[in-house]
Motif scaffolding. Structure first.
Motif, PDB file in Angstrom:
ATOM      1  N   ARG A 147      -3.630   9.768  -4.789  1.00 61.64           N
ATOM      2  CA  ARG A 147      -3.783   8.423  -5.349  1.00 61.64           C
ATOM      3  C   ARG A 147      -3.318   7.378  -4.346  1.00 61.64           C
ATOM      4  NH1 ARG A 147      -0.421   9.047  -9.315  1.00 61.64           N
ATOM      5  NH2 ARG A 147       1.255   7.696  -8.573  1.00 61.64           N
ATOM      6  N   LEU A 148      -4.082   6.294  -4.237  1.00 65.32           N
ATOM      7  CA  LEU A 148      -3.725   5.164  -3.382  1.00 65.32           C
ATOM      8  C   LEU A 148      -3.449   3.959  -4.271  1.00 65.32           C
ATOM      9  CD1 LEU A 148      -3.447   4.334  -0.367  1.00 65.32           C
ATOM     10  CD2 LEU A 148      -5.807   3.482  -0.513  1.00 65.32           C
ATOM     11  N   ASN A 149      -2.224   3.449  -4.229  1.00 63.99           N
ATOM     12  CA  ASN A 149      -1.831   2.290  -5.032  1.00 63.99           C
ATOM     13  C   ASN A 149      -1.785   1.052  -4.156  1.00 63.99           C
ATOM     14  OD1 ASN A 149      -0.814   4.661  -6.610  1.00 63.99           O
ATOM     15  ND2 ASN A 149      -0.186   3.045  -8.009  1.00 63.99           N
ATOM     16  N   TYR A 150      -2.318  -0.055  -4.694  1.00 65.90           N
ATOM     17  CA  TYR A 150      -2.331  -1.339  -3.973  1.00 65.90           C
ATOM     18  C   TYR A 150      -1.642  -2.382  -4.842  1.00 65.90           C
ATOM     19  CZ  TYR A 150      -4.015  -5.430  -1.417  1.00 65.90           C
ATOM     20  OH  TYR A 150      -4.091  -6.592  -0.705  1.00 65.90           O
ATOM     21  N   ASP A 151      -0.673  -3.090  -4.280  1.00 64.83           N
ATOM     22  CA  ASP A 151       0.108  -4.081  -5.021  1.00 64.83           C
ATOM     23  C   ASP A 151       0.066  -5.412  -4.287  1.00 64.83           C
ATOM     24  OD1 ASP A 151       1.748  -5.294  -6.846  1.00 64.83           O
ATOM     25  OD2 ASP A 151       3.591  -4.360  -6.134  1.00 64.83           O
ATOM     26  N   GLY A 152      -1.109  -6.064  -4.340  1.00 62.60           N
ATOM     27  CA  GLY A 152      -1.281  -7.337  -3.661  1.00 62.60           C
ATOM     28  C   GLY A 152      -0.834  -8.514  -4.510  1.00 62.60           C
ATOM     29  N   GLU A 153      -1.020  -9.693  -3.975  1.00 63.26           N
ATOM     30  CA  GLU A 153      -0.589 -10.885  -4.708  1.00 63.26           C
ATOM     31  C   GLU A 153      -1.456 -11.134  -5.924  1.00 63.26           C
ATOM     32  OE1 GLU A 153       0.095 -15.694  -3.902  1.00 63.26           O
ATOM     33  OE2 GLU A 153      -0.301 -14.325  -2.241  1.00 63.26           O
ATOM     34  N   ARG A 154      -2.767 -10.969  -5.776  1.00 63.45           N
ATOM     35  CA  ARG A 154      -3.668 -11.183  -6.919  1.00 63.45           C
ATOM     36  C   ARG A 154      -4.313  -9.882  -7.407  1.00 63.45           C
ATOM     37  NH1 ARG A 154      -4.699 -16.081  -8.656  1.00 63.45           N
ATOM     38  NH2 ARG A 154      -4.124 -17.896  -7.393  1.00 63.45           N
ATOM     39  N   LEU A 155      -4.533  -8.952  -6.520  1.00 66.08           N
ATOM     40  CA  LEU A 155      -5.152  -7.692  -6.896  1.00 66.08           C
ATOM     41  C   LEU A 155      -4.099  -6.586  -6.903  1.00 66.08           C
ATOM     42  CD1 LEU A 155      -7.671  -5.938  -7.499  1.00 66.08           C
ATOM     43  CD2 LEU A 155      -7.920  -5.633  -5.011  1.00 66.08           C
ATOM     44  N   ALA A 161     -10.049   5.006 -11.275  1.00 59.08           N
ATOM     45  CA  ALA A 161      -9.534   3.756 -10.717  1.00 59.08           C
ATOM     46  C   ALA A 161      -9.052   2.874 -11.855  1.00 59.08           C
ATOM     47  CB  ALA A 161     -10.610   3.038  -9.908  1.00 59.08           C
ATOM     48  N   ASP A 162      -8.089   2.027 -11.558  1.00 61.67           N
ATOM     49  CA  ASP A 162      -7.552   1.085 -12.534  1.00 61.67           C
ATOM     50  C   ASP A 162      -7.040  -0.126 -11.769  1.00 61.67           C
ATOM     51  OD1 ASP A 162      -6.726   0.948 -15.548  1.00 61.67           O
ATOM     52  OD2 ASP A 162      -5.010   0.175 -14.435  1.00 61.67           O
ATOM     53  N   ALA A 163      -7.330  -1.350 -12.254  1.00 63.14           N
ATOM     54  CA  ALA A 163      -6.956  -2.538 -11.488  1.00 63.14           C
ATOM     55  C   ALA A 163      -6.821  -3.750 -12.385  1.00 63.14           C
ATOM     56  CB  ALA A 163      -7.987  -2.813 -10.394  1.00 63.14           C
ATOM     57  N   SER A 164      -6.091  -4.745 -11.883  1.00 67.71           N
ATOM     58  CA  SER A 164      -6.051  -6.075 -12.497  1.00 67.71           C
ATOM     59  C   SER A 164      -6.238  -7.103 -11.392  1.00 67.71           C
ATOM     60  CB  SER A 164      -4.721  -6.308 -13.220  1.00 67.71           C
ATOM     61  OG  SER A 164      -3.646  -6.340 -12.305  1.00 67.71           O
ATOM     62  N   GLY A 217      -3.761  -2.451  -8.231  1.00 70.85           N
ATOM     63  CA  GLY A 217      -4.527  -1.353  -8.801  1.00 70.85           C
ATOM     64  C   GLY A 217      -4.337  -0.058  -8.051  1.00 70.85           C
ATOM     65  N   LEU A 218      -5.203   0.908  -8.390  1.00 75.90           N
ATOM     66  CA  LEU A 218      -5.120   2.230  -7.784  1.00 75.90           C
ATOM     67  C   LEU A 218      -6.477   2.896  -7.855  1.00 75.90           C
ATOM     68  CD1 LEU A 218      -5.065   4.587 -10.274  1.00 75.90           C
ATOM     69  CD2 LEU A 218      -2.929   3.391 -10.715  1.00 75.90           C
ATOM     70  N   ILE A 219      -6.670   3.859  -6.967  1.00 72.48           N
ATOM     71  CA  ILE A 219      -7.846   4.707  -6.996  1.00 72.48           C
ATOM     72  C   ILE A 219      -7.380   6.111  -6.646  1.00 72.48           C
ATOM     73  CG2 ILE A 219      -8.454   4.235  -4.578  1.00 72.48           C
ATOM     74  CD1 ILE A 219     -11.417   4.461  -5.478  1.00 72.48           C
ATOM     75  N   GLY A 220      -7.974   7.119  -7.310  1.00 70.34           N
ATOM     76  CA  GLY A 220      -7.470   8.460  -7.103  1.00 70.34           C
ATOM     77  C   GLY A 220      -8.513   9.537  -7.295  1.00 70.34           C
ATOM     78  N   LEU A 221      -8.176  10.721  -6.793  1.00 73.64           N
ATOM     79  CA  LEU A 221      -8.970  11.930  -6.963  1.00 73.64           C
ATOM     80  C   LEU A 221      -8.110  12.967  -7.681  1.00 73.64           C
ATOM     81  CD1 LEU A 221     -10.525  12.211  -3.380  1.00 73.64           C
ATOM     82  CD2 LEU A 221     -11.667  11.363  -5.445  1.00 73.64           C
ATOM     83  N   LEU A 263       0.828  -1.201   0.000  1.00 74.48           N
ATOM     84  CA  LEU A 263       0.000   0.000   0.000  1.00 74.48           C
ATOM     85  C   LEU A 263       0.866   1.257   0.000  1.00 74.48           C
ATOM     86  CD1 LEU A 263      -3.069   0.481   0.037  1.00 74.48           C
ATOM     87  CD2 LEU A 263      -2.894   0.821   2.524  1.00 74.48           C
ATOM     88  N   THR A 264       0.638   2.131  -1.009  1.00 79.86           N
ATOM     89  CA  THR A 264       1.390   3.379  -1.142  1.00 79.86           C
ATOM     90  C   THR A 264       0.435   4.520  -1.427  1.00 79.86           C
ATOM     91  OG1 THR A 264       3.303   2.189  -2.039  1.00 79.86           O
ATOM     92  CG2 THR A 264       3.246   4.569  -2.352  1.00 79.86           C
ATOM     93  N   LEU A 265       0.621   5.644  -0.733  1.00 76.04           N
ATOM     94  CA  LEU A 265      -0.176   6.841  -0.950  1.00 76.04           C
ATOM     95  C   LEU A 265       0.676   7.874  -1.682  1.00 76.04           C
ATOM     96  CD1 LEU A 265      -2.881   8.319  -0.346  1.00 76.04           C
ATOM     97  CD2 LEU A 265      -1.759   9.245   1.706  1.00 76.04           C
TER      98      LEU A 265
END
Length: 776
Positions: A350-358, A448-451, A360-364, A307-309
């Motif tokens: 923007r909040l970036n998430y770099d999990g094992e399966r998910l 938002a953008d994700a895989s 993505g990011l979400i932002g304003l 998790l990165t802000l």
């Protein structure tokens, strides 16, 4: 023939390098990073996250700092020439991505179609010509092809360009360069930096000063009209405090000051040997001064491994001052000046998430662009003959209740006869014009953008952007007739009509000299993206993506009527397939993208008939385009590498109706301007162990057209061409000396031709140069 020549010449250096490799000299060469033969690792950041090029679904061409150095890339337009499915438009004033101009395709609309970002700041269109686009001390350039509306928002329907300058490091660095080239070009540049506080605070600064005389001389004014005087200054700070692990902050300030030829620099084509002896006869100078200031703060805090802000704020100011000649004649009769001030402020969280399966990011996002556009000119407006004849014919028939065909023909003949006499006495309408068109654009968005990895091989891709825009504009104009009206006594039997037509001319000028009230429009757009990705092996993956692109609506000023006309957004659906592969233990990459775009509600300029300035924008266009990019790169040995790219684009207007008074033309079937069907680029370089280096590259662009219309096959053709560049030199650990050539075969072509006045925008001639550099 040209493609064969390009391939043969580009690979000739490879054969030379293989033969010369047996020649080993035991001397310390320059420092190199070639400890392995893997293709240079490329990290793409333009999608607001960091991922390798091989894992990026978007079609992206990346030019790294190493490539900028090897290929002697000096400006952003050198990148354009080497990138698949990119091309220049009006010389080095704009570019196309997949046949779509960064400025416009259909002639309508005031927003751009591709945005250039420099260190996180979105540049206005004015800065794409005169802004900070030199490649000195640049870390990376990314060209993202296809709509980027989901992540970037407005003005990215065609794609986006992300330029990032070199970052500070905690290791001291310094480099300096002197460059001398054709056109009496002189460039002096330095860059360097290092730690201020060990491992916590570092800086980097760079300066580049460039001057040149150019290649077009004006004997009327006795000066070089495309002479260049530019200064670029940049400073960066990097802060990574040990007291707060996970925090990384970068502050960047850049200043650019550029005094150059006018945005559209023409040379006469009615003089002998005009490619060798380029002249301009204008009685007024054609110059543009541009000042750009960019301030960007980029703060990231890493909470944990996933998790990165990020918080990014930017402020940029672009000021232009232009003077220009409108008729290209020595006599000072038609000329003008323009001044623009554009202030842009933006904030993104923007909040970036770099999990094992998910992942993505979400932002304003929020941005405000405040622009002033002031114009003053002495304009010779071509007399609107068709409007005059139509008005006179109607006047002559006003007293006839139901005119017969014969009466209508007689009235038209009489109107035409008088128009011939009147226009002979007043062929143009001289107008002293000044205008002020301020605008303010406020944009807010959530995106938002994700895989999501469903299995070890299959992933779902998705994203969206909800964009809200408020666009406010107004117009204040002053117009004054500066000529002499024809007198009735000179027209014999037609004398009664003279007073009527004089009043018609006066009214037309007066109509252009009024004020339009402030107009505010609001737009909302939902921009989804959906796709799938499949990992066939660790080195091969494919994907399919569909996403919506858009350009916002707005208002355009009708100069002739002094009114503000509103128009709506335009939209595209983009369907894209991608292939990413790596071979031979990572030494060879072969990547490809194929696309199809359906474009609706295109913003088209229509003329309402009073005169050439009586135009506004309407949503009256529809088109489609399709094609592919294929890009190959290989590092054969630690010293030898090569690359090649192939791009193909087909564009077509399906519905393109232009109205000009009572005349309506459907240009369906014509192609986009500056959209070559084929682009090819190839290059290779070799570094001998004794310090000698050699690089050769070539680029091909098939023919295209400089305007849209039914007569494209006969008129406005930009011919196909091959341009070769080379760089050869000698390097040691801390210095190097090089000679280089651009457009080695002196290819000649015109980017735009004004046959009516005998001028054209000509290609750059062959340029030869010498570079001396030191580095520590």
């Amino acid at each position: 023939m040209r493609r064969s020549l390009l391939a043969a010449c580009s690979f000739a250096i490879l054969g030379l390098a293989h033969a010369a490799r047996a020649e080993e000299v035991n001397a310390a060469g320059p420092p190199v990073d070639e400890q392995s033969t893997a293709v240079e690792a490329v990290v793409v950041t333009g999608e607001k996250t960091s991922r390798s090029l091989q894992q990026t679904v978007t079609s992206v061409a990346v030019t790294t700092a190493a490539r900028i150095e090897r290929e002697n890339i000096q400006t952003f337009y050198d990148v354009v020439a080497r990138t698949a499915n990119m091309s220049e438009t009006y010389g080095k004033t704009g570019f196309t991505i997949r046949g779509v101009s960064n400025m416009n395709v259909s002639g309508g609309g005031t927003g751009g179609l591709a945005t250039v970002y420099v260190d996180g700041a979105a540049l206005p269109l004015e800065a794409v010509y005169g802004g900070p686009l030199e490649m000195w001390d640049i870390g990376q350039v990314e060209v993202l092809r296809g709509p980027q509306s989901t992540l970037q928002g407005r003005n990215s329907l065609a794609g986006a360009v992300v330029i990032t300058s070199a970052n500070p490091t905690y290791t001291p660095q310094f480099r300096a360069r002197v460059n001398l080239a054709s056109g009496d070009e002189r460039t002096f540049a330095i860059a360097g930096g290092g730690p201020i506080v060990a491992d916590q605070l570092a800086f980097r600064a760079s300066v580049e000063k460039k001057d040149s005389d150019g290649f077009v001389y004006n004997p009327t004014l006795k000066r070089d009209i495309d002479a260049l005087d530019s200064l670029n200054i940049r400073g960066k700070l990097l802060f990574t405090p040990t007291a707060l692990p996970g925090l990384k902050a970068t502050l960047t300030y850049a200043h650019s000051d550029r005094d150059a030829g006018y945005q559209f620099t023409y040379a006469r084509i009615d003089t002998p040997d005009y490619y060798k002896h380029r002249v301009d006869l204008s009685g007024d100078p054609n110059r543009t001064k541009t000042k750009t200031d960019i301030l960007t703060a980029d703060v990231a805090y890493k909470f944990n491994d996933v998790l990165t802000l990020n918080a990014i704020a930017s402020l940029n100011t672009v000021k232009t001052r232009s003077v220009y000649d409108l008729d290209f004649q020595p006599v000072r009769t038609s000329y003008g000046a323009r001044r623009t001030n554009t202030d842009t402020a933006s904030q993104e969280l923007r909040l970036n998430y770099d999990g094992e399966r998910l992942k993505g990011l979400i932002g304003l996002y929020h941005a405000k662009r405040d622009a002033q556009d002031l114009t003053a000119s002495q304009v010779n407006v071509a007399f609107p003959r068709a409007t005059l004849v139509s008005t006179l014919t109607s006047t002559l028939l006003a007293s006839v209740p139901s005119p017969t065909a014969a009466q209508q023909a007689a009235a038209a003949a009489q109107a035409n006869a008088f128009a011939n006499l009147y226009i002979a006495a007043l062929p143009v309408i001289p107008v002293d014009y000044s205008g002020d068109q301020p605008s303010v654009i406020d944009t807010s968005a959530i995106f938002a953008d994700a895989s999501l990895a469903l299995t070890d091989k299959l992933s779902l891709l998705g994203g969206f952007r909800y964009d809200h825009e408020k666009n406010t504009s107004s117009s204040s104009q002053v117009a004054r007739f500066t000529g002499t009206y024809p007198t009735a006594s000179a027209f014999g039997a037609y004398a009664p009509y003279v007073t009527l037509v004089n009043a018609f001319v006066a009214n037309m000028v007066a109509q252009a000299g009024s004020t339009a009230p402030q107009d505010t429009r609001k737009f909302n757009a939902f921009l989804p993206k959906v796709g799938v990705k499949y990992e066939w092996t660790p080195d091969i993956n494919t994907s399919l993506v569909a996403q919506r692109g858009y350009r916002s609506g707005g208002s355009t000023v009708n100069i002739a009527r002094s009114t503000v006309a509103a128009y709506d957004p335009e939209y595209t659906w983009n369907y894209e397939a991608s292939l990413r592969t790596a071979w031979l233990d990572g030494t060879l990459t072969v990547n490809a993208n194929a696309f199809y775009v359906d474009w609706k509600d295109q913003q088209v300029t229509v003329n309402l008939g009073i005169n050439s300035y009586d135009y506004e924008v309407r949503n009256a266009g529809k088109s489609h385009l399709y094609g592919f990019e294929l890009e190959v790169a290989q590092r054969v040995t630690e010293a030898l590498s090569w690359y090649a790219s192939l791009g193909q684009t087909k564009t077509k207007f399906d519905d393109f109706t232009i109205t000009s008074g009572v005349d309506t033309r459907d240009l369906a079937g014509s192609e986009f301007p500056y959209a070559p069907h084929w682009t090819v680029a190839m290059g290779g370089d070799y570094r001998w162990s004794n310090g000698l280096i050699a690089h050769l590259d070539g680029a091909y662009r098939s023919r295209s057209y400089s305007s849209a219309g039914l007569q494209q096959a006969q008129d406005d053709v930009v011919k196909d061409r091959v341009v070769f560049n080379g760089r050869f030199g000698y390097e040691r650990a801390h210095w190097g000396a090089y000679i280089y050539g651009k457009n080695l075969l002196n290819a000649t072509y015109a980017q735009y031709t004004r046959a009516d006045v005998g001028v054209a925008m000509l290609s750059e001639p062959r340029i030869l140069g010498l570079t001396l550099e030191t580095r520590w």
